[in-house]
Motif scaffolding. Structure first.
Motif, short mmCIF file in Angstrom:
data_model
loop_
_atom_site.label_atom_id
_atom_site.label_comp_id
_atom_site.label_asym_id
_atom_site.label_seq_id
_atom_site.Cartn_x
_atom_site.Cartn_y
_atom_site.Cartn_z
N GLN A 1 38.03 30.99 50.71
CA GLN A 1 37.13 31.85 49.92
C GLN A 1 36.58 32.58 51.27
N GLY A 2 36.35 33.97 51.16
CA GLY A 2 35.66 34.41 52.07
C GLY A 2 35.88 36.04 52.18
N PHE A 3 34.97 36.75 52.99
CA PHE A 3 35.17 38.35 53.08
C PHE A 3 36.61 38.83 53.23
N TYR A 4 37.65 37.87 53.93
CA TYR A 4 38.81 38.24 54.47
C TYR A 4 39.64 38.64 52.87
N THR A 5 39.41 37.92 51.95
CA THR A 5 40.13 38.31 50.68
C THR A 5 39.13 38.84 49.60
N CYS A 6 37.80 38.48 49.56
CA CYS A 6 36.69 39.34 48.78
C CYS A 6 35.63 38.66 48.80
N ARG A 7 34.75 39.84 48.89
CA ARG A 7 33.27 39.58 48.99
C ARG A 7 32.76 39.15 47.40
N PRO A 8 31.54 38.37 47.32
CA PRO A 8 31.00 38.06 46.14
C PRO A 8 30.52 39.16 45.32
N MET A 9 31.20 39.61 44.23
CA MET A 9 30.80 40.82 43.41
C MET A 9 30.17 40.65 42.09
N GLU A 10 29.74 41.68 41.52
CA GLU A 10 29.10 41.53 40.25
C GLU A 10 30.38 41.48 39.13
N ALA A 11 29.91 41.04 38.05
CA ALA A 11 30.90 40.58 36.85
C ALA A 11 31.90 41.82 36.77
N GLU A 12 31.37 43.08 36.57
CA GLU A 12 32.48 44.12 36.27
C GLU A 12 33.24 44.12 37.31
N LYS A 13 32.84 44.05 38.50
CA LYS A 13 33.95 44.43 39.52
C LYS A 13 34.84 43.36 39.65
N ILE A 14 34.49 42.18 39.35
CA ILE A 14 35.59 40.86 39.27
C ILE A 14 36.59 41.26 38.20
N GLU A 15 36.05 41.86 36.98
CA GLU A 15 37.11 42.15 35.92
C GLU A 15 38.14 43.11 36.44
N LEU A 16 37.66 44.18 37.15
CA LEU A 16 38.72 45.05 37.83
C LEU A 16 39.50 44.41 38.83
N LEU A 17 39.13 43.41 39.61
CA LEU A 17 39.74 42.56 40.44
C LEU A 17 40.75 41.87 39.85
N ILE A 18 40.45 41.02 38.81
CA ILE A 18 41.39 40.38 37.99
C ILE A 18 42.36 41.15 37.32
N ILE A 19 41.97 42.35 36.85
CA ILE A 19 43.17 43.28 36.30
C ILE A 19 44.14 43.73 37.19
N ASN A 20 43.70 44.21 38.27
CA ASN A 20 44.40 44.79 39.48
C ASN A 20 45.44 43.53 40.01
N HIS A 21 44.98 42.49 40.06
CA HIS A 21 45.54 41.27 40.61
C HIS A 21 46.55 40.86 39.58
N MET A 22 46.46 40.84 38.44
CA MET A 22 47.45 40.59 37.22
C MET A 22 48.68 41.47 37.45
N THR A 23 48.25 42.78 37.61
CA THR A 23 49.35 43.88 37.54
C THR A 23 50.25 43.54 38.81
N LYS A 24 49.47 43.22 39.95
CA LYS A 24 50.21 43.05 41.13
C LYS A 24 51.26 41.82 41.32
N VAL A 25 50.65 40.66 40.62
CA VAL A 25 51.81 39.85 40.97
C VAL A 25 51.98 39.26 39.44
N LYS A 26 51.99 40.06 38.56
CA LYS A 26 52.42 40.14 37.08
C LYS A 26 51.83 38.93 36.41
N ALA A 27 51.95 37.62 36.86
CA ALA A 27 51.05 36.78 36.23
C ALA A 27 50.37 35.79 37.25
N ILE A 28 49.31 35.46 36.65
CA ILE A 28 48.48 34.40 37.39
C ILE A 28 49.07 32.98 37.06
#
Ligand code: C2E
Ligand code: MG
Ligand code: MG
Ligand code: MG
Length: 289
Positions: free
Chosen positions: A257-284
């Motif tokens: 956990q840390g700035f290397y992977t991701c800073r703390p963000m507001e809920a809306e930005k976390i949603e975008l991250l999760i969506i991008n992450h899903m498409t990148k790795v196909k499935a969590i």
């Protein structure tokens, strides 16, 4: 007793305000209204598996958006909230808001992710802490397995009996526990087993020294070894560089956990991250316990 503990906590945090009683009073006054005036908010920071393909948990981190003073970080007002007892109310708000948000993400089809919530020692003095968490879970419909409570070593040492009982009850419900800022307090190794803590979070001060301070690297490695010998999960906090990441990976640390992977963000930005992450790795990958 509570007064004494509050004082220690306050000194520990070395708040910028501790020398100025006027500012302190002013802030205390303003903090009283912060919940009612809707000035508190949560940011979320992901905890990644060491291969960085899965988000294992999101840590809820409180912020105070004051109408005149702007954004205030928890280091500046949590000690004051602890000292004045306001932490009970603020803590309850954090638990409710974080659980509600997590359930909302689940209901909206995001891959289920565990929420990590910081608890102050003083919240354990509330006799109804367990019942209040239980009622939030019931009210929101969030399964207890999706909640992880972060406590510090000093919390564990301070109110041993009361805390042991509360932790046992919460663990029976399925709630996870992590020991935050591990290595900075004075916990005895026996406590780790006694309290059935699931996860150790290596304090960021040790991670910062990886690669430059031999002692810090050695301590980080020792904590990883300790965690694994006790069959515990281990997270490195405050990972900022590739060098630190590579070191932790080589030492088989479980999560980062840390700035290397991701800073703390507001809920809306976390949603975008999760969506991008899903498409990148196909499935969590499903959460492993
Ligand atoms: P913590 O629980 O150990 O949280 C980690 C802190 O490190 C967070 O600071 C986070 O923003 C910061 N951080 C994360 N990655 C990095 C990094 O790579 N580099 C550096 N330099 N920092 C990083 P934050 O949000 O200011 O919170 C500070 C502390 O305030 C927390 O430490 C926790 O003890 C407390 N806190 C935050 N939210 C709450 C809350 O809802 N309730 C309670 N009781 N305490 C809270
Ligand atoms: Mg924490
Ligand atoms: Mg920490
Ligand atoms: Mg901390």
């Amino acid at each position: 007793r509570a007064k004494e503990d509050g004082k220690n906590t306050y000194q520990y945090y070395k708040s910028a305000l501790d020398s100025n009683s006027y500012e302190r009073l002013l802030m205390e006054n303003e903090l009283h209204g912060a919940i009612e005036n809707d000035e508190l908010l949560l940011h979320y920071q992901p905890r990644f598996s060491i291969d960085r393909t899965s988000i294992i948990a999101l840590e809820a981190l409180i912020r105070w958006k004051h109408p005149r003073w702007g954004m205030i970080s928890p280091g500046e007002f949590i000690p004051l909230a602890e000292e004045t007892g306001l932490i009970t109310k603020i803590g309850a708000w954090v638990i409710r808001t974080a659980c509600r948000q997590t359930k909302e993400w689940m209901d909206n089809g995001y891959p289920p992710v565990r929420i990590a919530i910081n608890l102050s020692a003083r919240q354990f003095l509330q006799r109804d802490l367990v019942a209040s968490i239980q009622s939030v879970l019931k009210e929101t419909g969030l399964p207890p397995e999706f909640v992880e409570l972060e406590i510090t070593e000093s919390t564990l040492m301070k109110y041993e009996e009361t805390i042991l009982f509360s932790i046992e009850q919460l663990k029976k419900m399925g709630v996870h526990f992590a020991l935050d800022d591990f290595g900075t307090g004075y916990s005895s190794m026996g406590y780790l087993k006694k309290f059935h803590i699931d996860t150790l979070k290596i304090d960021q001060s040790f991670i910062r020294g990886i690669g430059t301070e031999t002692d810090d690297s050695a301590i980080a490695t020792a904590i990883i070894t300790l965690a694994h010998s006790l069959k515990m999960n281990v997270v490195a906090e405050g990972v900022e560089t590739e060098e630190q990441y590579n070191y932790l990976k080589e030492k088989n640390c479980n999560e980062i956990q840390g700035f290397y992977t991701c800073r703390p963000m507001e809920a809306e930005k976390i949603e975008l991250l999760i969506i991008n992450h899903m498409t990148k790795v196909k499935a969590i990958k499903p959460i492993t316990v």
